[in-house]
Design a protein around this motif. Sequence first.
Motif, mmCIF file in Angstrom:
data_model
loop_
_atom_site.group_PDB
_atom_site.id
_atom_site.type_symbol
_atom_site.label_atom_id
_atom_site.label_comp_id
_atom_site.label_asym_id
_atom_site.label_seq_id
_atom_site.Cartn_x
_atom_site.Cartn_y
_atom_site.Cartn_z
ATOM 1 N N PHE A 127 0.836 -1.209 0.000
ATOM 2 C CA PHE A 127 0.000 0.000 0.000
ATOM 3 C C PHE A 127 0.869 1.256 0.000
ATOM 4 O O PHE A 127 0.548 2.249 -0.668
ATOM 5 C CB PHE A 127 -0.922 0.011 1.218
ATOM 6 N N ALA A 128 1.968 1.235 0.753
ATOM 7 C CA ALA A 128 2.837 2.416 0.835
ATOM 8 C C ALA A 128 3.495 2.708 -0.509
ATOM 9 O O ALA A 128 3.587 3.880 -0.923
ATOM 10 C CB ALA A 128 3.897 2.207 1.912
ATOM 11 N N ILE A 129 3.943 1.679 -1.209
ATOM 12 C CA ILE A 129 4.577 1.897 -2.525
ATOM 13 C C ILE A 129 3.548 2.426 -3.517
ATOM 14 O O ILE A 129 3.826 3.352 -4.292
ATOM 15 C CB ILE A 129 5.230 0.592 -3.016
ATOM 16 N N ALA A 130 2.338 1.834 -3.523
ATOM 17 C CA ALA A 130 1.291 2.317 -4.432
ATOM 18 C C ALA A 130 0.919 3.762 -4.106
ATOM 19 O O ALA A 130 0.728 4.592 -5.011
ATOM 20 C CB ALA A 130 0.067 1.403 -4.329
ATOM 21 N N ALA A 131 0.827 4.088 -2.826
ATOM 22 C CA ALA A 131 0.479 5.461 -2.434
ATOM 23 C C ALA A 131 1.562 6.446 -2.855
ATOM 24 O O ALA A 131 1.264 7.564 -3.305
ATOM 25 C CB ALA A 131 0.261 5.528 -0.928
ATOM 26 N N GLY A 145 -2.078 6.169 1.383
ATOM 27 C CA GLY A 145 -0.975 6.348 2.323
ATOM 28 C C GLY A 145 -1.421 6.160 3.764
ATOM 29 O O GLY A 145 -0.694 5.586 4.587
ATOM 30 N N LEU A 146 -2.619 6.659 4.105
ATOM 31 C CA LEU A 146 -3.142 6.465 5.454
ATOM 32 C C LEU A 146 -3.378 4.982 5.745
ATOM 33 O O LEU A 146 -3.064 4.500 6.848
ATOM 34 C CB LEU A 146 -4.439 7.262 5.639
ATOM 35 N N VAL A 147 -3.932 4.242 4.753
ATOM 36 C CA VAL A 147 -4.152 2.789 4.926
ATOM 37 C C VAL A 147 -2.808 2.096 5.142
ATOM 38 O O VAL A 147 -2.683 1.193 5.987
ATOM 39 C CB VAL A 147 -4.913 2.203 3.711
ATOM 40 N N ALA A 148 -1.773 2.517 4.403
ATOM 41 C CA ALA A 148 -0.449 1.893 4.547
ATOM 42 C C ALA A 148 0.113 2.133 5.947
ATOM 43 O O ALA A 148 0.681 1.217 6.570
ATOM 44 C CB ALA A 148 0.500 2.447 3.489
ATOM 45 N N ILE A 149 -0.043 3.336 6.486
ATOM 46 C CA ILE A 149 0.500 3.632 7.810
ATOM 47 C C ILE A 149 -0.245 2.853 8.898
ATOM 48 O O ILE A 149 0.379 2.267 9.797
ATOM 49 C CB ILE A 149 0.455 5.151 8.081
ATOM 50 N N VAL A 150 -1.578 2.801 8.820
ATOM 51 C CA VAL A 150 -2.357 2.073 9.829
ATOM 52 C C VAL A 150 -2.036 0.581 9.779
ATOM 53 O O VAL A 150 -1.851 -0.071 10.820
ATOM 54 C CB VAL A 150 -3.867 2.340 9.624
ATOM 55 N N THR A 151 -1.931 0.026 8.583
ATOM 56 C CA THR A 151 -1.613 -1.407 8.445
ATOM 57 C C THR A 151 -0.210 -1.698 8.973
ATOM 58 O O THR A 151 0.026 -2.736 9.605
ATOM 59 C CB THR A 151 -1.738 -1.833 6.968
ATOM 60 N N ALA A 174 4.382 7.840 4.975
ATOM 61 C CA ALA A 174 4.512 9.246 5.408
ATOM 62 C C ALA A 174 5.002 10.115 4.259
ATOM 63 O O ALA A 174 4.529 11.247 4.067
ATOM 64 C CB ALA A 174 5.457 9.326 6.599
ATOM 65 N N VAL A 175 5.949 9.598 3.453
ATOM 66 C CA VAL A 175 6.445 10.361 2.298
ATOM 67 C C VAL A 175 5.318 10.566 1.287
ATOM 68 O O VAL A 175 5.183 11.651 0.697
ATOM 69 C CB VAL A 175 7.663 9.652 1.659
ATOM 70 N N SER A 176 4.492 9.534 1.092
ATOM 71 C CA SER A 176 3.375 9.694 0.145
ATOM 72 C C SER A 176 2.377 10.724 0.655
ATOM 73 O O SER A 176 1.797 11.480 -0.140
ATOM 74 C CB SER A 176 2.685 8.351 -0.093
ATOM 75 N N LEU A 177 2.192 10.813 1.978
ATOM 76 C CA LEU A 177 1.320 11.854 2.540
ATOM 77 C C LEU A 177 1.910 13.249 2.292
ATOM 78 O O LEU A 177 1.175 14.204 1.995
ATOM 79 C CB LEU A 177 1.105 11.630 4.038
#
Length: 195
Positions: A127-131, A145-151, A174-177
């Motif tokens: 999720f983080a890479i996609a975001a 990006g929020l889904v990646a951080i929570v997961t 965080a970088v994607s945010l």
Amino acid sequence: MSTGQDEPTPDAGAPASGSPPAAPVPQAQAASPPAPPVPQMTAEAAASAPPRAPAAPAIEPPSADVAPVEAESAIPGKHRGGFQRWPTEPVGVVPISTAPDLDAPVQWAPVEPATPTRGLAGWALGFAIAALIISMFVGWGFPIGLVAIVTAIMALRRPLESRAVAVWAIVLGAVSLLYSAGWLWFAASRTDLLG
């Protein structure tokens, strides 16, 4: 050379012309009375004589090891015994003579505890890479990006998950945010939404 008429065939019991007479059959084996002796004929007399009717075959009684044949033969479709009920008829239920003891205590097998699974940190990193990729081109990638951080935070709380993968997911999320926030700030400043 054929004269157009059927030549009579010699009987099985009669000796062929020119051959010695057959040995007499014992009376115990013969079921029918012996046939009278047949006079020997020459070829011309045999050709001019009317054909004789063949002798009746001798029928022996069956031996002891042969099963007797039923009085009538089986006709196709005739019931031959065996299956006696209609295919849709209910099957009879045989009662059980001994029933299990219903008052006995039930021994339940212990429930196996669910083994923790792995893979939540990998999903968080995906999720983080996609975001991060989406937020480089569009500002609306911040929910991924929020889904990646929570997961990734949930993965850090599990003992079997890779902590390094979960930390990378938090950093890339965080970088994607930050990229999404930059795109949204740029779009707002171009449309005079910020004042």
